[in-house]
Design a protein around this motif. Structure first.
Motif, PDB file in Angstrom:
ATOM      1  N   TRP A 125     -37.719 -13.358 114.138  1.00  0.00           N
ATOM      2  CA  TRP A 125     -36.442 -14.069 114.042  1.00  0.00           C
ATOM      3  C   TRP A 125     -35.831 -13.877 112.652  1.00  0.00           C
ATOM      4  CZ3 TRP A 125     -34.333 -15.467 118.467  1.00  0.00           C
ATOM      5  CH2 TRP A 125     -35.184 -15.730 119.554  1.00  0.00           C
ATOM      6  N   PRO A 149     -31.589 -17.680 117.948  1.00  0.00           N
ATOM      7  CA  PRO A 149     -31.069 -17.062 119.176  1.00  0.00           C
ATOM      8  C   PRO A 149     -29.664 -16.490 119.059  1.00  0.00           C
ATOM      9  CG  PRO A 149     -32.218 -19.087 119.699  1.00  0.00           C
ATOM     10  CD  PRO A 149     -32.122 -19.037 118.198  1.00  0.00           C
ATOM     11  N   GLU A 150     -28.838 -16.996 118.132  1.00  0.00           N
ATOM     12  CA  GLU A 150     -27.479 -16.481 117.986  1.00  0.00           C
ATOM     13  C   GLU A 150     -27.390 -15.314 117.011  1.00  0.00           C
ATOM     14  OE1 GLU A 150     -24.853 -19.627 116.929  1.00  0.00           O
ATOM     15  OE2 GLU A 150     -25.349 -20.863 118.653  1.00  0.00           O
ATOM     16  N   GLY A 154     -31.650 -10.643 116.726  1.00  0.00           N
ATOM     17  CA  GLY A 154     -32.521 -11.068 117.804  1.00  0.00           C
ATOM     18  C   GLY A 154     -33.857 -11.621 117.346  1.00  0.00           C
ATOM     19  N   ASN A 171     -28.729 -10.391 120.883  1.00  0.00           N
ATOM     20  CA  ASN A 171     -28.222 -11.536 121.641  1.00  0.00           C
ATOM     21  C   ASN A 171     -27.180 -11.104 122.669  1.00  0.00           C
ATOM     22  OD1 ASN A 171     -26.072 -10.931 119.959  1.00  0.00           O
ATOM     23  ND2 ASN A 171     -26.037 -12.901 118.895  1.00  0.00           N
ATOM     24  N   GLU A 172     -27.100  -9.787 122.905  1.00  0.00           N
ATOM     25  CA  GLU A 172     -26.196  -9.245 123.911  1.00  0.00           C
ATOM     26  C   GLU A 172     -26.965  -8.275 124.813  1.00  0.00           C
ATOM     27  OE1 GLU A 172     -21.775  -9.465 122.126  1.00  0.00           O
ATOM     28  OE2 GLU A 172     -22.908  -7.677 121.552  1.00  0.00           O
ATOM     29  N   ASN A 189     -34.456  -9.166 123.703  1.00  0.00           N
ATOM     30  CA  ASN A 189     -35.405  -9.956 122.931  1.00  0.00           C
ATOM     31  C   ASN A 189     -36.792  -9.950 123.562  1.00  0.00           C
ATOM     32  OD1 ASN A 189     -33.784 -10.724 120.763  1.00  0.00           O
ATOM     33  ND2 ASN A 189     -32.912 -12.449 121.881  1.00  0.00           N
TER      34      ASN A 189
END
Length: 209
Positions: A125, A149-150, A154, A171-172, A189
């Motif tokens: 993270w 998470p945002e 990732g 995150n996409e 992720n």
């Protein structure tokens, strides 16, 4: 939703997505009228508020391109990572004629590269700090974004040599299998967590066009 789309050749790797908080209402079961208005806020996990393991539990266990074990007869030994930007696939060599194959996102036209690097650092993270070159081109970008998470990097990042290229999460997940980054190799992720658990610091990474 406001989106930032970093566009620096060879440096920017991901798109940052900001989501506005949503409002939730408590409804009276008899009158069906709102009783109170509560603001639902998504709190970005911090080191003190959520552990990496707790954040890992939020990662969807689904990928647009499922990873699979495949036959591999290439020249590289176990533990080597082979990236095919043409296929948009990453192979982690297992040995005994097998490799794990993952779907990836790669650099868009004009931002692809090839060569041999090694993993010099691994982070769970990771925080994101856009490089100064990117800030000059995109002054609207945040200067710092804490891991979570945002974050566009990732769940995991594996840093390649002395470059700013990384193999990282995203995150996409809808961008996996496409060419939209500026040089970094992005994975879902779930997949990057799996690869991170296998790949060692010092592992060789072969990037092929």
């Amino acid at each position: 939703m406001r989106r930032f789309a970093p566009a620096l050749a060879g440096l920017a790797c991901a798109v940052v997505a900001w989501a506005a908080p949503a409002a939730a209402y408590e409804i009276d079961p008899l009158t069906r009228q709102p009783l109170t208005q509560a603001l639902t806020v998504t709190v970005r996990p911090s080191g003190s508020a959520a552990s990496p393991d707790a954040m890992d539990a939020t990662v969807p266990k689904i990928s647009p391109i499922p990873r699979e074990t495949v036959a591999y007869n290439g020249p590289y030994g176990p533990g080597t990572i082979v990236v095919s930007t043409t296929e948009r696939r990453l192979y982690y060599v297992l040995g005994s004629g097998q490799a794990l194959r993952y779907g990836i996102g790669v650099g868009r036209p004009g931002f692809t590269w090839n060569g041999v690097q090694s993993i010099t650092m691994k982070r769970e993270w990771p925080d994101w700090r856009p490089p100064s070159q990117m800030i000059r081109r995109r002054p609207d970008l945040p200067r710092y974004m804490k891991g979570g998470p945002e974050n566009p990097l990732g769940a995991r990042a594996m840093y390649l040599g002395g470059t700013l290229y990384r193999i990282h999460g995203s995150n996409e997940p809808e961008t996996i299998g496409t060419a939209v980054s500026s040089g970094c190799i992005r994975m879902t992720n779930d997949d990057v967590i799996d690869l991170y658990s296998r790949a060692k610091v010092g592992a060789k990474v072969i990037v092929q066009r």
